[in-house]
Design a protein around this motif. Structure first.
Motif, mmCIF file in Angstrom:
data_model
loop_
_atom_site.group_PDB
_atom_site.id
_atom_site.type_symbol
_atom_site.label_atom_id
_atom_site.label_comp_id
_atom_site.label_asym_id
_atom_site.label_seq_id
_atom_site.Cartn_x
_atom_site.Cartn_y
_atom_site.Cartn_z
ATOM 1 N N GLU A 171 33.015 51.070 20.932
ATOM 2 C CA GLU A 171 34.256 51.577 20.336
ATOM 3 C C GLU A 171 34.857 52.730 21.128
ATOM 4 O OE1 GLU A 171 33.951 52.665 16.284
ATOM 5 O OE2 GLU A 171 33.989 50.610 15.537
ATOM 6 N N ASP A 172 34.016 53.441 21.878
ATOM 7 C CA ASP A 172 34.513 54.601 22.633
ATOM 8 C C ASP A 172 35.501 54.211 23.735
ATOM 9 O OD1 ASP A 172 32.972 56.223 21.066
ATOM 10 O OD2 ASP A 172 31.310 56.363 22.486
ATOM 11 N N PHE A 173 35.579 52.914 24.059
ATOM 12 C CA PHE A 173 36.525 52.473 25.090
ATOM 13 C C PHE A 173 37.969 52.657 24.635
ATOM 14 C CE2 PHE A 173 39.002 49.507 27.652
ATOM 15 C CZ PHE A 173 38.498 49.749 28.917
ATOM 16 N N ILE A 174 38.175 52.854 23.348
ATOM 17 C CA ILE A 174 39.532 52.967 22.801
ATOM 18 C C ILE A 174 40.328 54.075 23.500
ATOM 19 C CG2 ILE A 174 38.936 54.600 20.945
ATOM 20 C CD1 ILE A 174 41.333 51.607 20.621
ATOM 21 N N LYS A 175 39.656 55.110 23.996
ATOM 22 C CA LYS A 175 40.363 56.223 24.635
ATOM 23 C C LYS A 175 41.077 55.809 25.917
ATOM 24 C CE LYS A 175 37.923 59.261 27.084
ATOM 25 N NZ LYS A 175 36.895 60.222 27.548
ATOM 26 N N TYR A 176 40.661 54.678 26.484
ATOM 27 C CA TYR A 176 41.262 54.219 27.748
ATOM 28 C C TYR A 176 42.324 53.130 27.543
ATOM 29 C CZ TYR A 176 37.086 56.508 29.637
ATOM 30 O OH TYR A 176 36.107 57.417 29.939
ATOM 31 N N MET A 177 42.516 52.655 26.333
ATOM 32 C CA MET A 177 43.367 51.483 26.131
ATOM 33 C C MET A 177 44.815 51.713 26.548
ATOM 34 S SD MET A 177 41.993 48.653 25.366
ATOM 35 C CE MET A 177 43.436 47.725 24.860
ATOM 36 N N GLU A 178 45.358 52.893 26.304
ATOM 37 C CA GLU A 178 46.751 53.133 26.665
ATOM 38 C C GLU A 178 46.972 53.032 28.163
ATOM 39 O OE1 GLU A 178 49.531 53.402 25.036
ATOM 40 O OE2 GLU A 178 48.519 53.084 23.128
ATOM 41 N N VAL A 179 46.054 53.597 28.927
ATOM 42 C CA VAL A 179 46.225 53.569 30.372
ATOM 43 C C VAL A 179 45.833 52.209 30.956
ATOM 44 C CG1 VAL A 179 43.908 54.470 30.894
ATOM 45 C CG2 VAL A 179 45.764 54.857 32.510
ATOM 46 N N PHE A 180 44.928 51.511 30.277
ATOM 47 C CA PHE A 180 44.462 50.211 30.793
ATOM 48 C C PHE A 180 45.407 49.075 30.412
ATOM 49 C CE2 PHE A 180 41.445 46.497 30.155
ATOM 50 C CZ PHE A 180 41.441 46.140 31.495
ATOM 51 N N LYS A 181 46.134 49.222 29.307
ATOM 52 C CA LYS A 181 46.952 48.116 28.806
ATOM 53 C C LYS A 181 47.923 47.535 29.848
ATOM 54 C CE LYS A 181 50.555 48.578 26.132
ATOM 55 N NZ LYS A 181 51.490 48.815 25.012
ATOM 56 N N PRO A 182 48.701 48.348 30.595
ATOM 57 C CA PRO A 182 49.624 47.753 31.571
ATOM 58 C C PRO A 182 48.921 46.915 32.631
ATOM 59 C CG PRO A 182 50.101 50.086 31.229
ATOM 60 C CD PRO A 182 48.801 49.830 30.561
ATOM 61 N N VAL A 183 47.748 47.374 33.070
ATOM 62 C CA VAL A 183 46.999 46.623 34.077
ATOM 63 C C VAL A 183 46.489 45.314 33.489
ATOM 64 C CG1 VAL A 183 44.996 46.672 35.605
ATOM 65 C CG2 VAL A 183 46.320 48.750 35.231
ATOM 66 N N LEU A 184 45.983 45.375 32.267
ATOM 67 C CA LEU A 184 45.493 44.173 31.597
ATOM 68 C C LEU A 184 46.599 43.147 31.424
ATOM 69 C CD1 LEU A 184 43.299 42.615 30.028
ATOM 70 C CD2 LEU A 184 43.992 43.884 27.984
ATOM 71 N N LEU A 185 47.773 43.605 30.971
ATOM 72 C CA LEU A 185 48.894 42.681 30.777
ATOM 73 C C LEU A 185 49.320 42.055 32.099
ATOM 74 C CD1 LEU A 185 51.114 44.642 28.210
ATOM 75 C CD2 LEU A 185 49.363 42.913 27.768
ATOM 76 N N SER A 186 49.299 42.846 33.164
ATOM 77 C CA SER A 186 49.664 42.320 34.484
ATOM 78 C C SER A 186 48.681 41.241 34.927
ATOM 79 C CB SER A 186 49.692 43.469 35.496
ATOM 80 O OG SER A 186 49.929 42.984 36.795
ATOM 81 N N CYS A 187 47.394 41.473 34.695
ATOM 82 C CA CYS A 187 46.382 40.475 35.069
ATOM 83 C C CYS A 187 46.531 39.206 34.234
ATOM 84 C CB CYS A 187 44.980 41.056 34.897
ATOM 85 S SG CYS A 187 44.567 42.349 36.083
ATOM 86 N N LEU A 188 46.838 39.357 32.966
ATOM 87 C CA LEU A 188 47.049 38.179 32.116
ATOM 88 C C LEU A 188 48.233 37.358 32.590
ATOM 89 C CD1 LEU A 188 46.454 39.703 28.562
ATOM 90 C CD2 LEU A 188 45.055 37.955 29.659
ATOM 91 N N ARG A 189 49.225 38.030 33.186
ATOM 92 C CA ARG A 189 50.430 37.323 33.660
ATOM 93 C C ARG A 189 50.246 36.734 35.060
ATOM 94 N NH1 ARG A 189 53.286 42.035 31.341
ATOM 95 N NH2 ARG A 189 54.279 41.376 29.383
ATOM 96 N N SER A 190 49.067 36.916 35.662
ATOM 97 C CA SER A 190 48.826 36.407 37.024
ATOM 98 C C SER A 190 48.547 34.904 36.987
ATOM 99 C CB SER A 190 47.642 37.146 37.658
ATOM 100 O OG SER A 190 47.886 38.524 37.751
ATOM 101 N N VAL A 191 49.575 34.147 36.612
ATOM 102 C CA VAL A 191 49.375 32.707 36.373
ATOM 103 C C VAL A 191 49.020 31.937 37.641
ATOM 104 C CG1 VAL A 191 50.815 32.630 34.312
ATOM 105 C CG2 VAL A 191 51.873 32.322 36.559
ATOM 106 N N THR A 192 49.432 32.449 38.800
ATOM 107 C CA THR A 192 49.108 31.740 40.047
ATOM 108 C C THR A 192 47.714 32.100 40.561
ATOM 109 O OG1 THR A 192 50.173 33.484 41.353
ATOM 110 C CG2 THR A 192 51.521 31.578 40.716
ATOM 111 N N GLU A 193 47.107 33.133 40.004
ATOM 112 C CA GLU A 193 45.748 33.540 40.383
ATOM 113 C C GLU A 193 44.813 33.171 39.237
ATOM 114 O OE1 GLU A 193 45.141 34.600 43.312
ATOM 115 O OE2 GLU A 193 47.231 34.832 43.927
ATOM 116 N N THR A 194 44.329 31.946 39.278
ATOM 117 C CA THR A 194 43.611 31.385 38.134
ATOM 118 C C THR A 194 42.426 32.239 37.699
ATOM 119 O OG1 THR A 194 44.269 29.151 38.762
ATOM 120 C CG2 THR A 194 42.373 29.346 37.312
ATOM 121 N N GLN A 195 41.594 32.664 38.666
ATOM 122 C CA GLN A 195 40.380 33.379 38.291
ATOM 123 C C GLN A 195 40.685 34.757 37.713
ATOM 124 O OE1 GLN A 195 37.443 31.606 38.385
ATOM 125 N NE2 GLN A 195 36.877 33.293 37.038
#
Length: 893
Positions: A656-680
């Motif tokens: 649960e302590d990871f919650i402190k990083y979610m705001e800064v990590f969210k943009p990177v996570l969303l970008s990786c999710l949108r990497s449709v041409t990079e399957t892995q």
């Protein structure tokens, strides 16, 4: 400037002139493709043009029809079919008329590329008749026959066999006519034999008929006796493929010809011939290993096997082993490890023979090992050790124990042999012993001398050191498994032991492996990768009393990562970036290993620094992806994939302590999710969502709206690889379990999506598509299960209102379970998930569901899974059966 002149200039030594010509050709194709292709076909046909110009015309024609990239190839094919039929006919006619007018036939390839597009579309129906006529016509020149047979071979090589099976008779007529020993021209005979090799997959109906099969086999066997090496090798390659495709028909030919032909080939002084002789028997072994598995599965089902093994390999053992061991003595000190020759082929064949023959291989090989393991000739010492290593998988390990006990001291001693080849093979063999009899090697009498030999081996030549690293990888898991066993713990993955036999050596081994990763020659023979992999295995399998070393190593890895990132921003060439990315990826994987072992209480001490490293790594890579590569050497580094896996380990470590990083990590996570041409990257990002849901629970709710929109987009996008979609569907389960009733706002869209996905149909004749279907169905079942469990809640009283909201979907769920249960392609893993969902529905809706789940199809599915060897399927089926019985008992009471 004429096209002929441009084609000449495209071969110029002057770079500027060459580039101008190539640009002109591309512009010509873009401006008027039809006219361009017509002109190219005319230049190809015109015998007055030079050989090089005609070849270049054929190459340019090919480039407009074919690409190695499958999606581009499909687009080129569709574009060709839009060209008016009159123009296509003109181009095809020119290509056909060119056959036999070139020394090296560009026309053969052009004909093949067009055929691969048109034949599946039901066009160019008379092509095979024309090509067959070219070969059988007495008036045809040898050059015309050769080019035509090459065209047939190219077509057979690249087209789906289903589109040619109906024409197999015509194709075989041409090929066999060219292969016959009466054919005087060796080039024609070679082209025909190579064409047969490419056509064997769609000649099943011919092999099913005795007379036709006999004739084909006669012609092939005769070709193996040809004095021309090329024809002999191609004919032997045909025998290898025939054995692979038509094993069930080979008994008659094995006795009469195949054994003698391949036995003599194995003994040949000509490497290419010997190699195919060995490959033949490797193929026999592979087929018989697969048949043994099939026979066992058939026996368990009470059914006769479709094809029975004839045990050719076991019967030939006394004849094959002497040749294979003799072949092993012909290695050279400077052999390139990437070169495939008789010596390497003999090694693989001996390993396959051991798996095929079991205990019988020991008596056949042991005399050679005993006679030569202390030979004065390094080649014979090496062959003896290699032979010993080859036979360790296949025989009963209990029967090998005394043999290994006697041999191990000698092999450990050979780690210091004067020959680096012998040292290399000895390290490899010790790794094999560790995989086969790990408990034996970690005994004290063997362990001390072994560790000294291995640590010393880390400083040897890169090839030797790489195999030593592999031995350390196996030793780490063997030592840990032994400690787990002694502690009486059944699950080594979750066990944590206090100490083990390597504890006293752990720190110096880790230190030496870290040194090895930094060796100046670490780039040779994959040494750096092997050293990092061994380091990861040591850290992954470390006990509590080595925790201090693990902490120190974590800091070293983090410091190395930081140093690399500081350098990465300054690199100019893509080649340098690719090299640094590879190192960064290995360090990231190592960091992932240590994070899984860090105590939850210690994790916050390093979490900020780790998070900074991983975020910087992910953002650097996203910038690199948008920079043009300045050479072809730069490949996708895999750094982002590894960084996401390391991030998942950090999430698991922090909870649960990871919650402190979610705001800064969210943009990177969303970008990786949108990497449709990079399957892995996309797959790993989706997988990380599951880790976040499990760690954060309901606290992930503020971030789910944006994520959910992207997940739905991924499912509907045509640009997304289909392998991503089951993972996305599984993520719905994670969201539902994390959010509970909070998932309700997504429910309608998810249920509709699951109902659509559960009705997917695929080509069941394609094994890859069947695998995908099972993955998709398993994901749907998991998602439904997560939704039911999430809305039901964990308490003793179900959330009645939430469950009522999905009641309309219950009947479709039951229909889906029934469909999965009836489908013969459903695996036990999928059926197990279906049993689990059925059980969850029963516990959620109680007696109201009893009439529906009493259907025979559900009873048969539960019965099958209760007998399954897949433990999860068995466990879920037993649980579901108990829940149904419990409800029935309550009703009757």
């Amino acid at each position: 400037m004429s096209i002929v002149t441009v084609l000449e200039n495209s071969l110029s030594q002057d770079k500027s002139q060459r580039e101008t010509a190539l640009n002109f050709l591309q512009d010509a194709a873009n401006q008027n493709l039809v006219q361009f292709l017509r002109q190219l076909s005319e230049i190809l046909r015109d015998v007055n043009n030079t050989t090089f110009v005609r070849m270049q015309a054929g190459l340019q024609l090919k480039n407009q029809l074919y690409s190695k990239n499958s999606s581009v190839r499909m687009q080129l094919g569709q574009r060709w079919l839009t060209i008016p039929e009159a123009d296509r006919s003109y181009i095809k006619e020119n290509c056909l008329l060119t056959l036999g007018t070139e020394v090296q036939s560009s026309a053969a390839q052009a004909v093949a590329y067009i055929a691969v597009i048109e034949l599946p579309a039901g066009q160019w129906a008379n092509l095979m008749q024309v090509l067959v006529a070219n070969v059988v016509d007495q008036a045809s020149t040898p050059l015309k026959k050769q080019a035509t047979l090459q065209a047939i071979g190219y077509i057979c090589q690249d087209i789906d066999p289903n589109f040619l099976s109906a024409q197999s008779n015509e194709i075989l007529t041409a090929i066999v006519n060219g292969m016959k020993k009466e054919e005087q021209n060796s080039n024609v005979r070679l082209a025909a034999t190579q064409a047969l090799l490419n056509s064997l997959e769609f000649t099943k109906q011919n092999f099913d008929i005795d007379a036709e099969r006999h004739y084909i086999m006669q012609v092939v066997c005769e070709a193996t006796q040809c004095a021309e090496t090329g024809i002999k090798v191609a004919a032997l390659q045909c025998l290898v493929k025939i054995m692979n495709l038509y094993y069930q028909y080979m008994e008659t030919y094995m006795n009469q010809a195949l054994f003698a032909i391949t036995y003599e080939a194995m003994k040949s002084e000509v490497e290419e011939v010997a190699l195919q002789g060995i490959e033949f028997w490797s193929t026999v072994c592979e087929e018989e290993i697969d048949l043994a598995i099939d026979e066992q599965e058939s026996e368990e089902k009470g059914l006769p096997p479709t094809v029975s093994s004839k045990h050719y390999a076991r019967g030939a053992l006394p004849y094959l082993v002497p040749i294979l061991t003799a072949t092993l003595t012909r290695q050279e000190e400077q052999d390139d490890e990437d070169d495939w020759g008789p010596c390497k082929a003999a090694t693989v064949c001996l390993m396959l023979l051991a798996q095929c023959a079991g205990d019988a291989i020991v008596g056949a090989v042991l005399p050679f090992v005993n006679d030569h393991i202390r030979s004065e000739n390094w080649r014979f010492r090496d062959a003896a050790v290699m032979s010993f290593g080859c036979i360790l998988e296949g025989p009963d390990p209990d029967n090998l124990r005394s043999l290994v006990e006697n041999a191990l001291p000698v092999i450990i001693e050979l780690l210091r042999d004067p020959s680096n080849v012998v040292r290399d093979t000895s390290a490899w063999t010790i790794g094999r012993v560790l995989d086969t009899l790990p408990g034996l090697v970690v005994q004290e009498k063997f362990l001390n001398p072994l560790l000294h030999g291995l640590v010393e081996g880390l400083g040897a030549e890169p090839q030797v050191a790489a195999n030593v690293c592999w031995a350390f990888s196996s030793l780490a898991s063997a030592a840990y498994d032994q400690a787990v066993s002694q502690a009486g713990t059944s699950d080594s993955r979750s066990a944590q032991v206090e100490t083990y036999c390597l504890s006293g050596f752990f720190e110096p081994i880790v230190g030496k492996l870290l040194e090895t990763t930094d060796r100046q020659e670490a780039g040779q023979h994959n040494l750096r990768n092997a050293a990092y992999h061994a380091l990861m295995e040591m850290l992954k399998h470390s006990p509590r009393d080595c925790y201090a070393t693990l902490q120190k190593t974590t800091l070293i890895v983090m410091q190395r990562l930081k140093s690399i990132q500081d350098v990465a921003d300054k690199l100019q060439t893509s080649h340098d970036r690719a090299q640094l990315n590879e190192l960064q990826s290995m360090l990231c994987a190592t960091l992932q290993s240590v994070l899984h072992k860090i105590d939850r209480n210690d994790a916050p001490n390093i979490a900020d620094a780790v998070m900074e490293l991983l975020l910087r790594m992910l953002t650097q890579q996203q910038v690199q992806q948008h920079q043009p590569a300045d050479d072809e050497a730069e490949q996708q580094s895999g750094v982002q994939e590894d960084a996401l896996l390391a991030m998942a380990a950090l999430v698991d470590c922090l909870g649960e302590d990871f919650i402190k990083y979610m705001e800064v990590f969210k943009p990177v996570l969303l970008s990786c999710l949108r990497s449709v041409t990079e399957t892995q990257i996309c797959m790993n990002a989706v997988g990380l969502l599951g880790d976040l849901c499990r760690a954060l629970g309901e606290r992930i709710a503020p971030y789910t709206d944006e994520i959910f929109v992207i997940l739905v987009e991924l499912l509907s996008s045509q640009a997304v690889d289909q392998s991503v979609k089951p993972s996305v569907i599984s993520a719905f389960s994670d969201f539902s379990l994390a959010l509970g009733p909070g998932f309700f706002k997504f429910l309608e869209i998810v249920i509709n999506t699951l109902q659509q996905a559960s009705q997917a149909q695929v080509d069941v004749s394609n094994p890859d598509q069947v695998d995908y279907l099972n993955e998709l169905r398993e994901a749907c079942l998991e998602a439904y299960t997560g939704i039911v469990q999430g809305l039901k809640g964990n308490g003793p009283t179900p959330h009645t209102q939430e469950l009522r909201s999905i009641q309309p979907a219950v009947q479709p769920m039951l229909h889906f379970i029934a469909m999965v249960a009836r489908d013969p392609v459903s695996t036990d893993e999928v059926l197990g998930c279906a049993c689990g969902l059925l059980g969850d529905l029963v516990t959620a809706y109680g007696a109201d569901l009893l009439p529906a789940v009493s259907d025979d199809v559900f009873s048969a599915m539960l019965q099958k899974c209760r007998r399954s060897k897949v433990s999860k399927a068995k466990t879920l089926a037993v649980w579901t059966t108990k829940e149904i019985r419990k409800l029935k008992n309550l009703q009757t009471a």
